[in-house]
Design a protein around this motif. Structure first.
Motif, PDB file in Angstrom:
ATOM      1  N   VAL A  82      21.406 -11.435 -89.119  1.00  0.00           N
ATOM      2  CA  VAL A  82      22.407 -10.974 -90.080  1.00  0.00           C
ATOM      3  C   VAL A  82      21.738 -10.526 -91.381  1.00  0.00           C
ATOM      4  CG1 VAL A  82      24.338 -11.746 -91.524  1.00  0.00           C
ATOM      5  CG2 VAL A  82      24.321 -12.264 -89.093  1.00  0.00           C
ATOM      6  N   LEU A  83      20.702 -11.237 -91.806  1.00  0.00           N
ATOM      7  CA  LEU A  83      19.970 -10.846 -93.007  1.00  0.00           C
ATOM      8  C   LEU A  83      19.332  -9.474 -92.820  1.00  0.00           C
ATOM      9  CD1 LEU A  83      18.866 -11.570 -95.825  1.00  0.00           C
ATOM     10  CD2 LEU A  83      16.893 -12.562 -94.667  1.00  0.00           C
ATOM     11  N   ALA A  84      18.690  -9.254 -91.683  1.00  0.00           N
ATOM     12  CA  ALA A  84      18.030  -7.966 -91.436  1.00  0.00           C
ATOM     13  C   ALA A  84      19.037  -6.822 -91.394  1.00  0.00           C
ATOM     14  CB  ALA A  84      17.247  -8.029 -90.127  1.00  0.00           C
ATOM     15  N   ILE A  85      20.140  -7.012 -90.669  1.00  0.00           N
ATOM     16  CA  ILE A  85      21.168  -5.959 -90.573  1.00  0.00           C
ATOM     17  C   ILE A  85      21.772  -5.690 -91.953  1.00  0.00           C
ATOM     18  CG2 ILE A  85      23.435  -5.383 -89.602  1.00  0.00           C
ATOM     19  CD1 ILE A  85      21.336  -5.216 -87.462  1.00  0.00           C
ATOM     20  N   SER A  86      22.018  -6.738 -92.720  1.00  0.00           N
ATOM     21  CA  SER A  86      22.608  -6.581 -94.052  1.00  0.00           C
ATOM     22  C   SER A  86      21.664  -5.842 -94.991  1.00  0.00           C
ATOM     23  CB  SER A  86      22.946  -7.949 -94.653  1.00  0.00           C
ATOM     24  OG  SER A  86      23.906  -8.597 -93.865  1.00  0.00           O
ATOM     25  N   VAL A  87      20.390  -6.183 -94.952  1.00  0.00           N
ATOM     26  CA  VAL A  87      19.413  -5.511 -95.816  1.00  0.00           C
ATOM     27  C   VAL A  87      19.334  -4.027 -95.458  1.00  0.00           C
ATOM     28  CG1 VAL A  87      16.941  -5.331 -96.337  1.00  0.00           C
ATOM     29  CG2 VAL A  87      18.068  -7.557 -96.400  1.00  0.00           C
ATOM     30  N   ILE A  88      19.299  -3.726 -94.163  1.00  0.00           N
ATOM     31  CA  ILE A  88      19.257  -2.317 -93.743  1.00  0.00           C
ATOM     32  C   ILE A  88      20.495  -1.579 -94.260  1.00  0.00           C
ATOM     33  CG2 ILE A  88      19.388  -0.768 -91.748  1.00  0.00           C
ATOM     34  CD1 ILE A  88      17.679  -2.891 -90.241  1.00  0.00           C
ATOM     35  N   GLY A  89      21.669  -2.176 -94.079  1.00  0.00           N
ATOM     36  CA  GLY A  89      22.910  -1.561 -94.545  1.00  0.00           C
ATOM     37  C   GLY A  89      22.940  -1.380 -96.051  1.00  0.00           C
ATOM     38  N   LEU A  90      22.508  -2.384 -96.794  1.00  0.00           N
ATOM     39  CA  LEU A  90      22.512  -2.294 -98.258  1.00  0.00           C
ATOM     40  C   LEU A  90      21.502  -1.275 -98.775  1.00  0.00           C
ATOM     41  CD1 LEU A  90      22.941  -6.062 -99.185  1.00  0.00           C
ATOM     42  CD2 LEU A  90      24.571  -4.207 -99.607  1.00  0.00           C
ATOM     43  N   VAL A  91      20.352  -1.191 -98.140  1.00  0.00           N
ATOM     44  CA  VAL A  91      19.342  -0.207 -98.560  1.00  0.00           C
ATOM     45  C   VAL A  91      19.878   1.208 -98.336  1.00  0.00           C
ATOM     46  CG1 VAL A  91      17.067   0.748 -97.974  1.00  0.00           C
ATOM     47  CG2 VAL A  91      17.335  -1.702 -98.315  1.00  0.00           C
ATOM     48  N   ILE A  92      20.471   1.441 -97.183  1.00  0.00           N
ATOM     49  CA  ILE A  92      21.049   2.770 -96.917  1.00  0.00           C
ATOM     50  C   ILE A  92      22.158   3.063 -97.916  1.00  0.00           C
ATOM     51  CG2 ILE A  92      22.388   4.133 -95.262  1.00  0.00           C
ATOM     52  CD1 ILE A  92      20.809   2.675 -93.031  1.00  0.00           C
ATOM     53  N   ALA A  93      23.026   2.082 -98.166  1.00  0.00           N
ATOM     54  CA  ALA A  93      24.130   2.277 -99.114  1.00  0.00           C
ATOM     55  C   ALA A  93      23.611   2.569-100.519  1.00  0.00           C
ATOM     56  CB  ALA A  93      25.035   1.044 -99.133  1.00  0.00           C
ATOM     57  N   TYR A  94      22.534   1.911-100.921  1.00  0.00           N
ATOM     58  CA  TYR A  94      21.981   2.116-102.265  1.00  0.00           C
ATOM     59  C   TYR A  94      21.296   3.475-102.383  1.00  0.00           C
ATOM     60  CZ  TYR A  94      19.367   1.435-106.543  1.00  0.00           C
ATOM     61  OH  TYR A  94      18.849   1.588-107.801  1.00  0.00           O
ATOM     62  N   ILE A  95      20.490   3.817-101.392  1.00  0.00           N
ATOM     63  CA  ILE A  95      19.740   5.077-101.467  1.00  0.00           C
ATOM     64  C   ILE A  95      20.680   6.279-101.430  1.00  0.00           C
ATOM     65  CG2 ILE A  95      18.124   6.554-100.195  1.00  0.00           C
ATOM     66  CD1 ILE A  95      16.610   4.013 -99.408  1.00  0.00           C
TER      67      ILE A  95
ATOM     68  N   GLY B  54      26.939   2.585 -89.660  1.00  0.00           N
ATOM     69  CA  GLY B  54      27.390   1.194 -89.809  1.00  0.00           C
ATOM     70  C   GLY B  54      27.946   0.636 -88.505  1.00  0.00           C
ATOM     71  N   LEU B  55      28.734   1.448 -87.801  1.00  0.00           N
ATOM     72  CA  LEU B  55      29.244   1.020 -86.497  1.00  0.00           C
ATOM     73  C   LEU B  55      28.078   0.782 -85.527  1.00  0.00           C
ATOM     74  CD1 LEU B  55      32.298   3.422 -85.987  1.00  0.00           C
ATOM     75  CD2 LEU B  55      32.380   0.970 -86.482  1.00  0.00           C
ATOM     76  N   GLY B  56      27.083   1.667 -85.584  1.00  0.00           N
ATOM     77  CA  GLY B  56      25.913   1.517 -84.725  1.00  0.00           C
ATOM     78  C   GLY B  56      25.129   0.257 -85.036  1.00  0.00           C
ATOM     79  N   LEU B  57      24.958  -0.048 -86.316  1.00  0.00           N
ATOM     80  CA  LEU B  57      24.275  -1.292 -86.702  1.00  0.00           C
ATOM     81  C   LEU B  57      25.051  -2.512 -86.215  1.00  0.00           C
ATOM     82  CD1 LEU B  57      23.089  -0.511 -90.354  1.00  0.00           C
ATOM     83  CD2 LEU B  57      21.641  -0.912 -88.352  1.00  0.00           C
TER      84      LEU B  57
ATOM     85  N   LEU C 220      27.962   4.129 -98.860  1.00  0.00           N
ATOM     86  CA  LEU C 220      28.817   2.947 -98.729  1.00  0.00           C
ATOM     87  C   LEU C 220      29.585   2.963 -97.411  1.00  0.00           C
ATOM     88  CD1 LEU C 220      30.154   2.534-102.363  1.00  0.00           C
ATOM     89  CD2 LEU C 220      28.525   1.087-101.166  1.00  0.00           C
ATOM     90  N   GLY C 221      29.622   4.118 -96.768  1.00  0.00           N
ATOM     91  CA  GLY C 221      30.243   4.217 -95.456  1.00  0.00           C
ATOM     92  C   GLY C 221      29.566   3.306 -94.444  1.00  0.00           C
TER      93      GLY C 221
ATOM     94  N   LEU D 205      31.156  -0.050 -94.845  1.00  0.00           N
ATOM     95  CA  LEU D 205      32.508   0.001 -94.299  1.00  0.00           C
ATOM     96  C   LEU D 205      32.457   0.013 -92.767  1.00  0.00           C
ATOM     97  CD1 LEU D 205      35.504   0.185 -94.984  1.00  0.00           C
ATOM     98  CD2 LEU D 205      35.280   2.664 -94.938  1.00  0.00           C
ATOM     99  N   GLY D 206      31.505   0.744 -92.209  1.00  0.00           N
ATOM    100  CA  GLY D 206      31.347   0.784 -90.759  1.00  0.00           C
ATOM    101  C   GLY D 206      30.968  -0.574 -90.187  1.00  0.00           C
ATOM    102  N   LEU D 207      30.072  -1.293 -90.865  1.00  0.00           N
ATOM    103  CA  LEU D 207      29.702  -2.649 -90.430  1.00  0.00           C
ATOM    104  C   LEU D 207      30.913  -3.573 -90.441  1.00  0.00           C
ATOM    105  CD1 LEU D 207      26.246  -3.228 -92.154  1.00  0.00           C
ATOM    106  CD2 LEU D 207      26.735  -3.555 -89.735  1.00  0.00           C
ATOM    107  N   ALA D 208      31.680  -3.518 -91.519  1.00  0.00           N
ATOM    108  CA  ALA D 208      32.860  -4.380 -91.629  1.00  0.00           C
ATOM    109  C   ALA D 208      33.901  -4.009 -90.572  1.00  0.00           C
ATOM    110  CB  ALA D 208      33.461  -4.262 -93.027  1.00  0.00           C
TER     111      ALA D 208
END
Length: 156
Positions: free
Chosen positions: A89-102, A52-55, A108-109, A112-115
């Motif tokens: 922002v849409l692309a980064i959010s989708v990547i983060g949400l897909v990783i969080a879901y899978i 998340g920090l990297g994204l 979910l980290g 949290l890392g993105l935030a």
């Protein structure tokens, strides 16, 4: 006659953005988070936090690139920057949400890392500017840390 907001020229203030320093901070935070999460029995949470920090860092670097390319135009428009920002922002959010879901619940980290990166970015860019403003050198705010430099310039 006034110009509509979407057709107004785009103006960006100088920002003290230091990606090298942010990268080091992100790596250190990832290490600390992974160690703490490992002690609690969930080391993958720390790794996902680091993703998340990297994204977030990738997003910040893409912002810098977009600012350079859009403001290089003769008449940069806010609409162009807004569309670029929304897409990124849409692309980064989708990547983060897909990783969080899978990889839920540990994935979910990533969110949290993105935030946390956003908080880190705001603090790391605003504190040097506020420090210079308090010192009374408002005209020298852009100094060596001018508009999105690469963090290699000497510090005041």
């Amino acid at each position: 006659m006034t110009t509509p907001a979407q057709d107004a020229p785009l103006v960006f203030p100088s920002v003290a953005f230091r990606p090298v320093r942010l990268s080091v901070i992100c790596l250190a935070l990832t290490g600390v988070t992974t160690i703490v999460a490992g002690l609690l029995g969930h080391p993958l949470f720390g790794a996902f936090f680091g993703v998340g920090l990297g994204l977030g860092l990738i997003n910040a670097l893409l912002v810098r690139r977009a600012v350079f390319s859009i403001t290089a135009d003769d008449h940069p428009l806010k609409k162009k920057m807004a569309l670029n920002s929304a897409t990124r922002v849409l692309a980064i959010s989708v990547i983060g949400l897909v990783i969080a879901y899978i990889f839920r619940p540990l994935g979910l980290g990533v969110l949290l890392g993105l935030a946390f990166f956003q908080v880190l970015l705001v603090l790391s860019t605003s504190l040097p500017v506020l420090k210079k403003l308090r010192a009374g050198t408002a005209d020298d705010v852009d100094g060596p840390a001018s508009a999105f430099n690469d963090g290699l310039a000497p510090k005041d």
